[in-house]
Design an enzyme around this catalytic site. Structure first.
Site, PDB file in Angstrom:
ATOM      1  N   HIS A 222       0.836  -1.207   0.000  1.00 37.17           N
ATOM      2  CA  HIS A 222       0.000   0.000   0.000  1.00 37.17           C
ATOM      3  C   HIS A 222       0.866   1.250   0.000  1.00 37.17           C
ATOM      4  CE1 HIS A 222      -2.333  -3.321   1.700  1.00 37.17           C
ATOM      5  NE2 HIS A 222      -3.409  -2.702   1.259  1.00 37.17           N
TER       6      HIS A 222
ATOM      7  N   HIS B  66      -3.959   3.514  -3.446  1.00 33.35           N
ATOM      8  CA  HIS B  66      -4.174   2.913  -2.117  1.00 33.35           C
ATOM      9  C   HIS B  66      -3.388   1.625  -1.883  1.00 33.35           C
ATOM     10  CE1 HIS B  66      -6.009   0.834   1.246  1.00 33.35           C
ATOM     11  NE2 HIS B  66      -6.220  -0.175   0.428  1.00 33.35           N
TER      12      HIS B  66
ATOM     13  N   GLU C  63     -18.529  -4.013  23.730  1.00 29.76           N
ATOM     14  CA  GLU C  63     -17.695  -5.211  23.824  1.00 29.76           C
ATOM     15  C   GLU C  63     -16.467  -5.133  22.916  1.00 29.76           C
ATOM     16  OE1 GLU C  63     -20.937  -5.239  23.208  1.00 29.76           O
ATOM     17  OE2 GLU C  63     -21.875  -6.235  24.926  1.00 29.76           O
TER      18      GLU C  63
ATOM     19  N   HIS D  10     -29.610 -15.155  23.542  1.00 27.12           N
ATOM     20  CA  HIS D  10     -28.680 -15.043  24.666  1.00 27.12           C
ATOM     21  C   HIS D  10     -28.019 -16.365  25.029  1.00 27.12           C
ATOM     22  CE1 HIS D  10     -30.370 -11.126  24.920  1.00 27.12           C
ATOM     23  NE2 HIS D  10     -29.785 -10.830  26.060  1.00 27.12           N
TER      24      HIS D  10
HETATM   25  C1  LIG Z   1     -11.817  -4.292   9.397  1.00 24.94           C
HETATM   26  C2  LIG Z   1     -11.226  -4.130   8.048  1.00 24.94           C
HETATM   27  N1  LIG Z   1     -12.038  -4.175   6.985  1.00 24.94           N
HETATM   28  C3  LIG Z   1     -11.525  -4.080   5.734  1.00 24.94           C
HETATM   29  C4  LIG Z   1     -10.189  -3.945   5.536  1.00 24.94           C
HETATM   30  C5  LIG Z   1      -9.605  -3.906   4.126  1.00 24.94           C
HETATM   31  N2  LIG Z   1      -9.114  -2.561   3.858  1.00 24.94           N
HETATM   32  C6  LIG Z   1      -7.826  -2.259   3.960  1.00 24.94           C
HETATM   33  S1  LIG Z   1      -7.548  -0.623   3.772  1.00 24.94           S
HETATM   34  C7  LIG Z   1      -9.180  -0.325   3.502  1.00 24.94           C
HETATM   35  C8  LIG Z   1      -9.735   1.051   3.320  1.00 24.94           C
HETATM   36  C9  LIG Z   1      -8.777   2.005   2.823  1.00 24.94           C
HETATM   37  O1  LIG Z   1      -9.185   3.299   3.066  1.00 24.94           O
HETATM   38  P1  LIG Z   1      -8.478   4.177   4.155  1.00 24.94           P
HETATM   39  O2  LIG Z   1      -8.669   3.569   5.472  1.00 24.94           O
HETATM   40  O3  LIG Z   1      -8.978   5.550   3.962  1.00 24.94           O
HETATM   41  O4  LIG Z   1      -6.956   4.084   3.815  1.00 24.94           O
HETATM   42  P2  LIG Z   1      -6.193   4.831   2.610  1.00 24.94           P
HETATM   43  O5  LIG Z   1      -6.679   4.206   1.345  1.00 24.94           O
HETATM   44  O6  LIG Z   1      -6.542   6.247   2.690  1.00 24.94           O
HETATM   45  O7  LIG Z   1      -4.767   4.524   2.849  1.00 24.94           O
HETATM   46  C10 LIG Z   1      -9.914  -1.488   3.555  1.00 24.94           C
HETATM   47  C11 LIG Z   1     -11.376  -1.571   3.332  1.00 24.94           C
HETATM   48  C12 LIG Z   1      -9.373  -3.903   6.687  1.00 24.94           C
HETATM   49  N3  LIG Z   1      -8.050  -3.802   6.607  1.00 24.94           N
HETATM   50  N4  LIG Z   1      -9.925  -3.979   7.918  1.00 24.94           N
END
Ligand SMILES: Cc1ncc(C[n+]2csc(CCOP(=O)(O)OP(=O)(O)O)c2C)c(N)n1
Ligand SMILES: [Mg+2]
Length: 660
Positions: free
Chosen positions: A28, A262, A410, A472
């Site tokens: 990334h 990204h 939780e 539950h």
């Molecule tokens: C709980 C969770 N759901 C999905 C993902 C997969 N995932 C990785 S980064 C991302 C979103 C990226 O957007 P952002 O957080 O704004 O990061 P940026 O692209 O700006 O670096 C997703 C959906 C993850 N890592 N964790």
């Protein structure tokens, strides 16, 4: 602050990130390139840390909640002088390197949390700030300050969207954690494109509503960031939120500002153009700009001086406060005490009490011995029996209170408990109904990956919850928890076993431990094995035996053990052994010969547990007859449900009689 050097260091982060991701053919680049300046300021200007001593107790903590951006962290750790070489960076995302695809605690010096599942890191940071608050109240004296550090977080759009971050942030605001500072990388881009697709709330306003101090500015205004950080520190009665408007993939001429930056390599053409624009010599790989190393090198003297200052203060504090130092030694330096051999809590044979009640008594006794044991429930303490009597409530005004009120959060509770464990110095437990372990499962999973010694008190561990009904009543939860690697699930069968369970949980430091406890009363039963207290640590022991080799071995857990004992008693002419198996994981970790002595291969095997039968065949073989509940429960008095689902001594006896 020399802005040219900061720029050189930031562009080095961009250079290293582009090449590492390209070489790994995955990763990334967007976040590290977008946040490079902030990273440099954190590691170079803002944080008090010592690359030569990454475990220094009073270092500032940095949590990269958006763990996918870990090349930012790795580049900065490398440049600032942690044990992470340029070769390590070249091994990004390869098997066995110090630079895995998301940050992993314990793998890379200087990495404070295992992160990647969005939102968790922010929750961890709240736990760290809580730990700092407690330890500073316990150890600082009017003359000396030995605990005084900040927790910094870099969080992304995704972090802001995840519920766990909201839960944790809400509690952090309520508690007024003034030494928690979150930077929000507001690039308004996620994987699918613009955040306009699904995210339009005013995030700083949300945090302000939680009770945070909030500011907004530009990711590329170094002086502004320093100024806002000072301002955040001055707001010492509240956690701070600093929104920084940014450009994902900054420095990539065509992909910057788009979702293309990204989570995939930029590609040869884009990298070539980016390098040309940044001034990286043609053909250079993993290029470090002149001035970047010098910038961090110039910081070493200041870091060393600050650490030495702390060492001196610590030394003077230690000399003046030997009793307090002894506590520090037990809490911070060697975080486990040997427990006394005598039972933590005594229970009489035949006494009937729920294992949650026995747990409450044992926990209170344990907490009097282990003075850094802290924790609480997600609003169910009276039901979970987790209240620590006369030990106060942790709150904004009482950092010495040992009872935590996590509220009905939780998931946040799980992430915060992990943060307390990461921080060190304290031993956390947390509690809820077993059925709601699902609400915190992602945090339990990370505790398991990172091998954090968090203790979960999950009460109401079967359909014997009764009248509350199927929503539950856990049926699949024991299986779901047992299946998590590095996790030990303990389901004690009576009060005495519960006392042992707490010992096992407390002594276990290499992963999370679950206590599965009953709502309903259970009799304290006599144990056939005189060595049961030793053998229970191996996962199972003989609760009732027969003469000679057993024809049938009933392996029961928790509340089903006493029903199994009753069934066996009623069939006195049969050779039936009853094994109480407090933990399948511990049992499985024993040598095969030991296991076979307990459950001989030639005997017929019956598993007896009021949850789904999933997994019992794996434990023995296909011949095992499993008596359990492979469906959702129902609402009704628990004795009636026991009859309905065949989890009674009588129903088991019928099954045993019918065994061929
Ligand atoms: C709980 C969770 N759901 C999905 C993902 C997969 N995932 C990785 S980064 C991302 C979103 C990226 O957007 P952002 O957080 O704004 O990061 P940026 O692209 O700006 O670096 C997703 C959906 C993850 N890592 N964790
Ligand atoms: Mg984003």
């Amino acid at each position: 602050m020399n802005l040219n050097e900061v720029a050189a260091a930031a562009n080095t982060v961009r250079s290293l990130t582009m090449d590492a991701v390209e070489k790994a053919k995955s990763g990334h680049p967007g976040l590290p390139m977008g946040c490079a300046e902030l990273g440099v300021l954190l590691y170079g200007e803002i944080m008090s840390h010592d690359p030569k001593d990454p475990k220094w107790a009073d270092r500032d903590r940095f949590v990269l909640s958006a763990g996918h951006g870990c090349m930012l962290l790795y580049s900065l750790l490398h440049l600032s002088g942690y044990e992470l070489s340029i070769e390590d960076l070249m091994g990004f995302r390869q098997v066995g390197t110090k630079t895995p695809g998301h940050p992993e605690w314990g793998t890379t010096p200087g990495v404070e949390t295992t992160a990647g599942p969005l939102g968790q890191g922010l929750g961890n940071a709240v736990g760290m700030a809580i730990a700092e608050r407690i330890l500073s109240a316990v150890f600082n004296t009017p003359r000396h300050t030995v605990v005084n550090h900040y927790t910094y977080v870099l969080a992304s759009d995704g972090d802001m969207m995840e519920g766990v971050a909201s839960e944790a942030a809400s509690l952090a605001g309520h508690l007024g954690l003034g030494k928690l500072i979150v930077f929000y990388d507001s690039n308004r881009i996620t994987i699918e494109g613009s955040t306009d697709l699904a995210f339009s709330e005013n995030v700083p306003a949300r945090f302000a509503a939680y009770g945070w101090h909030t500011q907004s500015g530009s990711m590329y205004d170094a002086e502004g960031i320093i100024r806002m950080t000072e301002e955040a520190k001055r707001a010492s009665d509240r956690p701070s939120f600093i929104e920084l408007k940014s450009i994902i993939g900054k420095g990539a001429p065509n992909k910057a500002g788009t979702a293309k930056a990204h989570g995939e390599p930029l590609g040869a053409d884009e990298i070539k153009a980016a390098k040309a624009a940044l001034g990286i010599p043609e053909g250079a790989q993993f290029f470090v700009f002149p001035g970047a190393r010098e910038y961090f090198q110039s910081r070493h003297a200041a870091w060393k001086a600050r650490h030495a200052e702390w060492d001196a203060a610590f030394k003077a504090w230690k000399a003046e406060n030997p009793a307090l130092y002894e506590k520090w030694r037990q809490w911070v330096e060697s975080p486990r005490l040997d427990l006394p051999a005598a039972a933590l809590a005594e229970f009489a044979q035949g006494e009937t009490l729920a294992t949650r009640a026995a747990s409450g008594k044992t926990l209170n006794a344990l907490a009097r011995i282990v003075t850094n044991l802290i924790g609480g429930s997600a609003d169910l303490a009276p039901s979970n029996n987790t209240n620590l009597k006369d030990m106060g409530d942790f709150s904004r005004s009482n950092p010495l209170g040992r009872n935590f009120h996590f509220g009905i959060r939780e998931h946040g509770m799980g992430a915060i408990s992990n943060g307390i464990a990461y921080h060190g110095g304290l031993r956390p437990f947390c509690a809820t109904f077993m059925v709601f372990s699902d609400y915190m499962r992602p945090a339990v999973r990370i505790a398991a990956i990172a091998r954090l010694p968090v203790i979960y008190v999950f009460t109401h561990d079967s359909v014997f919850v009764g009248e509350d009904g199927p929503t539950h009543e856990p049926v699949e939860h024991l299986a779901a928890l047992r299946v998590i690697p590095n996790t030990v699930v303990l389901r004690p069968a009576d009060a005495e076993e519960t006392e042992s369970a707490w010992r096992i949980a407390y002594e276990r430091l290499d992963g999370p431990t679950v206590l599965a406890l009953t709502r309903q009363g259970l009799p304290v039963f006599p144990k056939a094995d005189p060595e049961w207290k030793a053998n229970i640590r191996r996962g199972a022991y003989i609760a009732r035996d027969c003469k000679g080799a057993p024809e049938v071995v009933v392996v029961a857990t928790g509340s089903e053990v006493h029903a199994a004992l009753k069934a066996a008693e009623g069939l006195a002419d049969r050779k039936i052994r009853v094994v109480s198996m407090i933990s399948r994981e511990l049992f499985l970790s024993q040598p095969a010969a030991w296991r076979a002595a307990l459950v001989p291969a030639k005997s017929k095997k019956v598993s007896f547990e009021a949850q789904v039968t999933f997994g019992w065949k794996n434990l023995f073989d296909d011949s095992v007859v499993s008596v359990g509940i492979d469906r959702f429960g129902e609402s009704g008095p628990y004795q009636k449900l026991a009859e309905r689902f065949g989890i009674t001594a009588a129903a088991l006896a019928e099954k045993l009689k019918a065994l061929k």
